[in-house]
Motif scaffolding. Structure first.
Motif, mmCIF file in Angstrom:
data_model
loop_
_atom_site.group_PDB
_atom_site.id
_atom_site.type_symbol
_atom_site.label_atom_id
_atom_site.label_comp_id
_atom_site.label_asym_id
_atom_site.label_seq_id
_atom_site.Cartn_x
_atom_site.Cartn_y
_atom_site.Cartn_z
ATOM 1 N N CYS A 29 1.030 -1.303 -0.168
ATOM 2 C CA CYS A 29 -0.107 -0.027 0.088
ATOM 3 C C CYS A 29 0.843 1.337 0.060
ATOM 4 O O CYS A 29 1.976 1.187 0.754
ATOM 5 N N TRP A 42 2.022 -2.963 4.524
ATOM 6 C CA TRP A 42 2.435 -1.814 3.645
ATOM 7 C C TRP A 42 3.513 -2.216 2.512
ATOM 8 O O TRP A 42 3.634 -1.880 1.381
ATOM 9 N N GLY A 78 -3.912 -3.883 2.515
ATOM 10 C CA GLY A 78 -2.833 -3.229 1.448
ATOM 11 C C GLY A 78 -4.172 -2.706 0.353
ATOM 12 O O GLY A 78 -5.046 -2.023 0.760
ATOM 13 N N GLU A 79 -3.553 -2.334 -0.674
ATOM 14 C CA GLU A 79 -4.244 -1.945 -1.800
ATOM 15 C C GLU A 79 -4.141 -2.956 -3.167
ATOM 16 O O GLU A 79 -3.113 -3.029 -3.734
#
Length: 245
Positions: A29, A42, A78-79
């Motif tokens: 992320c 992350w 996260g992303e």
């Protein structure tokens, strides 16, 4: 073969989209949210490398439960968009197996390359987390601008992509009426937005920050009261926007 980095999975999720969800928490992320409950997600190079076939083998085992509840698969983080190629391939495999797909994202899209459309073409529902409408407050909360998130929201509206907006209510950051009004005014013209999910702030991920030897800067902030949640919910409902918490 496309490989993805997975932080973790959850087989019986009930809060990240409709029905029972199999949730793939993607690793990596670029936002640095002060309240993040997945601090360990992350690192872009962390997690476990998996193939779509390996992940689908797990998903298929739970398909009877997903089908029975009108649920499906959610890619979160996260992303998830940071691994757009992998998630697009995963969602295509889900659609081939008649499984509902949901993208849980902060909308931090850097380039609108064809793979983003391919991913969205195989996405039944987007859960878009808009953290703050005022950019200075957004930067204070996440360390990055909200520009890309708001552009992505407008892109979803242009596509007519079915979307739920998620808004975390945090005293001192997002619990003020001015911030809620700004968000309501921004999304009101968007006919693709079905509802707003108001999420009360919590400290459930504080221990992960401690595990990294880092201080949790919001340790002094309490979850919002019921009165605060009702007040923020009322801002959206008063403008004809379906909101709940």
């Amino acid at each position: 073969m496309t490989l993805g980095r997975i932080h973790s999975t959850e087989s019986f999720g009930t809060v990240d989209g409709p029905g029972i969800r199999f949730i793939a928490f993607m690793q990596g992320c670029l936002m640095r949210c002060q309240y993040c409950h997945n601090r360990d997600s992350w690192d872009l190079d962390g997690g476990t490398r998996v193939s779509v076939a390996e992940l689908m083998a797990k998903i298929i085992d739970y398909k009877p439960f997903l089908d029975a509840s009108n649920g499906g698969v959610t890619a979160s983080g996260g992303e998830a968009i940071l691994q757009a190629e992998f998630v697009a391939e995963l969602f295509k495999a889900c659609k081939d197996n008649h499984i509902h797909t949901c993208l849980d994202t902060n909308g931090f899209v850097r380039k609108y390359i064809p793979i983003i459309d391919e991913l969205l073409d195989n996405t039944d529902l987007v859960l878009l987390d808009i953290k703050q409408m005022f950019d200075d407050k957004h930067i204070a909360l996440t360390k990055v601008s909200n520009q890309r998130t708001l552009e992505f929201a407008q892109y979803l509206a242009k596509r007519g992509q079915k979307t739920w907006i998620r808004y975390v209510v945090i005293d001192g950051f997002t619990a003020d009426e001015a911030s809620a009004i700004a968000l309501a005014d921004f999304i009101k013209p968007m006919t693709n937005v079905e509802k707003v999910e108001l999420l009360p702030y919590h400290q459930l991920g504080a221990h992960k920050w401690q595990a990294f030897g880092e201080s949790y800067s919001l340790s002094h902030v309490s979850p919002p009261s019921k009165e605060t949640m009702e007040r923020i919910c009322g801002v959206f409902n008063a403008r004809g926007i379906n909101a709940s918490y």
